[in-house]
Design a protein around this motif. Structure first.
Motif, PDB file in Angstrom:
ATOM      1  N   MET A   1       0.835  -1.192   0.000  1.00 34.86           N
ATOM      2  CA  MET A   1       0.000   0.000   0.000  1.00 34.86           C
ATOM      3  C   MET A   1       0.883   1.260   0.000  1.00 34.86           C
ATOM      4  SD  MET A   1      -3.045  -1.095  -0.113  1.00 34.86           S
ATOM      5  CE  MET A   1      -4.014  -2.579   0.191  1.00 34.86           C
ATOM      6  N   SER A   2       0.486   2.245  -0.777  1.00 40.39           N
ATOM      7  CA  SER A   2       1.255   3.484  -0.859  1.00 40.39           C
ATOM      8  C   SER A   2       0.873   4.427   0.277  1.00 40.39           C
ATOM      9  CB  SER A   2       1.014   4.168  -2.204  1.00 40.39           C
ATOM     10  OG  SER A   2      -0.360   4.477  -2.364  1.00 40.39           O
ATOM     11  N   ARG A   3       1.738   5.389   0.522  1.00 40.39           N
ATOM     12  CA  ARG A   3       1.445   6.389   1.551  1.00 40.39           C
ATOM     13  C   ARG A   3       0.354   7.322   1.041  1.00 40.39           C
ATOM     14  NH1 ARG A   3       6.863   9.328   3.116  1.00 40.39           N
ATOM     15  NH2 ARG A   3       5.358  10.431   4.445  1.00 40.39           N
ATOM     16  N   PRO A   4      -0.571   7.745   1.912  1.00 38.93           N
ATOM     17  CA  PRO A   4      -1.592   8.698   1.485  1.00 38.93           C
ATOM     18  C   PRO A   4      -0.968  10.029   1.055  1.00 38.93           C
ATOM     19  CG  PRO A   4      -2.170   7.696   3.591  1.00 38.93           C
ATOM     20  CD  PRO A   4      -0.751   7.318   3.305  1.00 38.93           C
ATOM     21  N   PHE A   5      -1.624  10.687   0.125  1.00 37.06           N
ATOM     22  CA  PHE A   5      -1.228  12.040  -0.267  1.00 37.06           C
ATOM     23  C   PHE A   5      -1.959  12.995   0.676  1.00 37.06           C
ATOM     24  CE2 PHE A   5      -1.561  15.978  -2.649  1.00 37.06           C
ATOM     25  CZ  PHE A   5      -0.293  16.111  -3.203  1.00 37.06           C
ATOM     26  N   ARG A   6      -1.213  13.684   1.503  1.00 35.69           N
ATOM     27  CA  ARG A   6      -1.824  14.512   2.545  1.00 35.69           C
ATOM     28  C   ARG A   6      -1.918  15.965   2.111  1.00 35.69           C
ATOM     29  NH1 ARG A   6      -2.198  11.209   6.824  1.00 35.69           N
ATOM     30  NH2 ARG A   6      -0.696   9.476   6.961  1.00 35.69           N
ATOM     31  N   LEU A   7      -3.109  16.516   2.285  1.00 31.28           N
ATOM     32  CA  LEU A   7      -3.337  17.935   2.074  1.00 31.28           C
ATOM     33  C   LEU A   7      -3.672  18.562   3.425  1.00 31.28           C
ATOM     34  CD1 LEU A   7      -4.625  16.258  -0.570  1.00 31.28           C
ATOM     35  CD2 LEU A   7      -4.759  18.608  -1.405  1.00 31.28           C
ATOM     36  N   LYS A   8      -3.923  19.869   3.439  1.00 27.85           N
ATOM     37  CA  LYS A   8      -4.116  20.552   4.717  1.00 27.85           C
ATOM     38  C   LYS A   8      -5.344  20.064   5.476  1.00 27.85           C
ATOM     39  CE  LYS A   8      -1.604  24.892   4.280  1.00 27.85           C
ATOM     40  NZ  LYS A   8      -1.680  26.378   4.340  1.00 27.85           N
TER      41      LYS A   8
END
Length: 252
Positions: A1-8
């Motif tokens: 599983m890939s790391r989540p793309f985090r936004l603010k």
């Protein structure tokens, strides 16, 4: 599983979707949030993928109800979870299936956004799902059909926002004219002030009661000479992207 793309204010899990979050989606989302009508109350994201554009507009338009549609089952798995985990889940609705059949008789929308497949069918892509997400399908949602569908679904004062390669502008203008839409604002997007590679466009209806208004045109350069994001892009994206991402140099 890939790391989540985090936004603010939310994050995007993209474990299953063939098309991961890229520069096109981020530029389209932040630009549309700035320049589209802030009074939109019904928003539609056509071909939502992981749901990134729907979530960005849900953040930008706190009074709006945002619908999204996706046909790819793998992308739907990611999108559904991203919607459920977000702070906007009560204002989000996900349609599963083909926009051409599900939305033909649907309600009208004040804003329609899409990061559509725009490569020619002969373009090679080694992954079947990625190819479908990036390439116009003869039987699917081509740019021409997307504009036809959007023209039927837009409210009288509604807007359509797209990102395409710059060389599709002539096609876009022709398809739009056939469906009584005109380009309200065009933004040429380049990497570092050079030749534009993408066109972000905002379209409105041609109304019999409206006066002629010339098309606005602007340019957005993503990067400075030192490889950092440009001041203009940081200004657009600062409400969405984390500061550590905005401060990163361009990857070679």
């Amino acid at each position: 599983m890939s790391r989540p793309f985090r936004l603010k204010h939310f994050e995007i899990v993209q474990d299953y979707a063939a098309m991961k979050i890229g520069t096109d989606a981020l530029c389209l989302g932040v630009w549309c949030a700035r320049y589209a009508d802030r009074g939109a109350r019904r928003v539609l994201d056509l071909g939502t993928g992981t749901g990134i554009l729907a979530l960005m507009l849900a953040q930008a338009l706190p009074e709006a109800k945002v619908s999204a549609i996706e046909i790819d089952l793998e992308a739907l798995r990611d999108c559904r979870g991203n919607f459920e985990r977000s702070p906007y889940t009560t204002r989000l609705h996900l349609y599963e299936g083909n926009a051409l059949s599900l939305l033909t008789d649907g309600p009208s929308y004040d804003l329609i956004i899409s990061n559509p497949p725009y490569f020619a069918p002969t373009t090679f892509a080694p992954n079947e799902h990625r190819a479908r997400a990036r390439t116009e399908q003869t039987e699917g949602l081509t740019l021409e059909r997307l504009i036809q569908l959007s023209a039927r679904l837009l409210s009288p004062d509604g807007e359509l926002c797209l990102i395409t390669p710059t060389d599709r502008e002539t096609d876009l203008r022709a398809y739009a004219a056939e469906n009584l839409l005109y380009p309200h604002l065009l933004c040429e997007l380049s990497h570092q002030g050079g030749q534009p590679i993408r066109l972000i466009s905002l379209w409105r209806r041609v109304l019999s009661s409206s006066h002629y208004r010339p098309t606005g045109r602007m340019h957005l350069s993503l990067y400075q000479a030192n490889g950092l994001y440009s001041t203009a892009f940081v200004d657009l994206a600062s409400e969405y992207l984390l500061e550590e991402l905005l401060g990163q140099a361009k990857k070679e």
